[in-house]
Design a protein around this motif. Structure first.
Motif, short mmCIF file in Angstrom:
data_model
loop_
_atom_site.label_atom_id
_atom_site.label_comp_id
_atom_site.label_asym_id
_atom_site.label_seq_id
_atom_site.Cartn_x
_atom_site.Cartn_y
_atom_site.Cartn_z
N ALA A 126 -6.17 3.31 3.00
CA ALA A 126 -7.27 2.78 2.19
C ALA A 126 -7.08 1.29 1.93
N TYR A 127 -5.82 0.86 1.88
CA TYR A 127 -5.50 -0.55 1.63
C TYR A 127 -4.55 -1.04 2.72
N PRO A 128 -5.08 -1.44 3.88
CA PRO A 128 -4.24 -1.84 5.01
C PRO A 128 -3.26 -2.97 4.69
N ALA A 129 -3.60 -3.82 3.72
CA ALA A 129 -2.70 -4.93 3.39
C ALA A 129 -1.38 -4.44 2.79
N LEU A 130 -1.36 -3.20 2.34
CA LEU A 130 -0.15 -2.65 1.75
C LEU A 130 0.99 -2.61 2.75
N GLU A 131 0.69 -2.17 3.95
CA GLU A 131 1.73 -2.11 4.99
C GLU A 131 2.24 -3.51 5.32
N THR A 132 1.35 -4.47 5.42
CA THR A 132 1.76 -5.84 5.73
C THR A 132 2.63 -6.42 4.61
N THR A 133 2.30 -6.09 3.39
CA THR A 133 3.04 -6.61 2.24
C THR A 133 4.44 -6.02 2.12
N LEU A 134 4.58 -4.76 2.53
CA LEU A 134 5.85 -4.05 2.32
C LEU A 134 6.72 -3.95 3.57
N ARG A 135 6.19 -4.27 4.74
CA ARG A 135 6.92 -4.03 5.98
C ARG A 135 8.12 -4.95 6.15
N ARG A 136 8.97 -4.58 7.09
CA ARG A 136 10.12 -5.40 7.44
C ARG A 136 9.66 -6.60 8.26
N ASP A 137 10.06 -7.78 7.83
CA ASP A 137 9.77 -9.01 8.57
C ASP A 137 11.00 -9.89 8.46
N PRO A 138 11.82 -9.96 9.51
CA PRO A 138 13.09 -10.69 9.43
C PRO A 138 12.94 -12.14 8.96
N VAL A 139 11.87 -12.79 9.34
CA VAL A 139 11.67 -14.18 8.92
C VAL A 139 11.46 -14.26 7.41
N LEU A 140 10.60 -13.39 6.89
CA LEU A 140 10.32 -13.40 5.46
C LEU A 140 11.51 -12.91 4.64
N ILE A 141 12.26 -11.96 5.20
CA ILE A 141 13.47 -11.49 4.52
C ILE A 141 14.49 -12.62 4.42
N LEU B 258 7.80 12.25 -1.95
CA LEU B 258 6.72 11.73 -2.79
C LEU B 258 6.70 10.21 -2.78
N LEU B 259 7.88 9.59 -2.88
CA LEU B 259 7.96 8.13 -2.86
C LEU B 259 7.47 7.55 -1.54
N THR B 260 7.60 8.31 -0.47
CA THR B 260 7.17 7.86 0.85
C THR B 260 5.72 8.21 1.12
N ALA B 261 5.33 9.42 0.76
CA ALA B 261 3.99 9.90 1.10
C ALA B 261 2.89 9.11 0.39
N VAL B 262 3.11 8.78 -0.88
CA VAL B 262 2.05 8.11 -1.64
C VAL B 262 1.68 6.76 -1.03
N PRO B 263 2.63 5.82 -0.86
CA PRO B 263 2.25 4.54 -0.24
C PRO B 263 1.85 4.67 1.22
N SER B 264 2.43 5.64 1.92
CA SER B 264 2.09 5.83 3.33
C SER B 264 0.63 6.25 3.49
N LEU B 265 0.12 7.04 2.56
CA LEU B 265 -1.28 7.46 2.61
C LEU B 265 -2.21 6.39 2.02
N LEU B 266 -1.73 5.70 0.99
CA LEU B 266 -2.54 4.64 0.39
C LEU B 266 -2.81 3.50 1.37
N GLN B 267 -1.88 3.29 2.30
CA GLN B 267 -2.06 2.16 3.22
C GLN B 267 -3.29 2.31 4.11
N VAL C 130 6.40 2.84 3.86
CA VAL C 130 5.10 2.83 4.54
C VAL C 130 5.36 2.99 6.03
N GLN C 131 4.28 3.22 6.79
CA GLN C 131 4.43 3.53 8.21
C GLN C 131 3.60 2.53 9.04
N ASP C 132 4.13 2.18 10.20
CA ASP C 132 3.41 1.24 11.07
C ASP C 132 2.89 1.92 12.34
#
Length: 221
Positions: free
Chosen positions: A24-39, A13-22, A53-55
């Motif tokens: 409708a809201y593509p920025a969600l994946e960008t906001t939550l994804r792994r980015d070594p520079v930003l980390i 459930l924790l995975t499916a909800v944001p994975s499906l919401l992305q 979320v899924q890429d």
């Protein structure tokens, strides 16, 4: 009656909800994804949220959620909630380490699934039901084939996985660990974070079954 696999249900459930919401809201994946520079710049939450979320588009999302539901359910019914969580988190932890080392920008629950693959392989070696390990090996081989990305690689992966699933009662139980280890080392050498995630699952499984009685990581049947 055996209890409902709670960890699988909650993580799904924790995975499916944001994975499906992305979708409708593509920025969600960008906001939550792994980015070594930003980390490295302090956005440490991405080490957790990038697994929610899924890429990989619609097909990758369906595949990851499907395997999470099926493999997760089989694994938890077989090894228990404690060892399930240990294996899943082992895959996420080592997968994220690989992502940082390899500079991989992206997202997906696949590294947690790789943890389950490694954990169930070790569990089968220790005498548990081989079906989850067989399904997990299919997932590992398909990931390996996607890195090679040629038609014959998928055919070989599917054929080998089919044999391990259909002959699961006859092949040596250590076979699953060997296959996962080989795929994990190969993917790691190819700078693919799924390789370190598979190795993390194997390490977590070894930790869970470190004692002869298998008493580590309570919650197993």
């Amino acid at each position: 009656m055996r209890p409902i696999p709670r960890a699988t249900a909650i993580v799904f459930l924790l995975t499916a909800v944001p994975s499906l919401l992305q979708f409708a809201y593509p920025a969600l994946e960008t906001t939550l994804r792994r980015d070594p520079v930003l980390i490295a710049d302090g956005q440490l939450w991405r080490l957790v949220t990038s697994s929610l979320v899924q890429d990989s588009g619609v097909s990758g999302t369906v595949s990851n959620l499907g395997f999470l539901l099926v493999l997760g359910w089989l694994a938890e019914r077989t090894v228990g909630t404690g060892r399930w969580l240990l294996s899943f988190l082992g895959g996420v932890a080592l997968g994220q380490v690989g992502g940082l080392l390899f500079g991989t920008v992206g997202a997906g629950s696949s590294i947690g699934l790789c943890g389950l693959v490694g954990g169930t392989a070790v569990a089968t070696w220790r005498g548990r039901d081989p079906l989850p390990a067989a399904v997990g090996t299919l997932y590992a081989l398909l990931i390996g084939a996607s890195v090679v990305d040629t038609p014959w690689s998928y055919v070989v992966a599917a054929a080998l996985a089919g044999l391990l699933i259909s002959w699961r009662g006859r092949v040596p139980r250590w076979t699953y660990c060997l296959v996962v280890l080989v795929v994990g080392v190969g993917l790691t050498a190819a700078a693919d974070l799924h390789g370190t995630a598979l190795l993390g699952g194997l390490a977590a499984g070894a930790l869970a079954y470190r004692s002869p009685s298998g008493s580590a990581a309570n919650g197993s049947p």
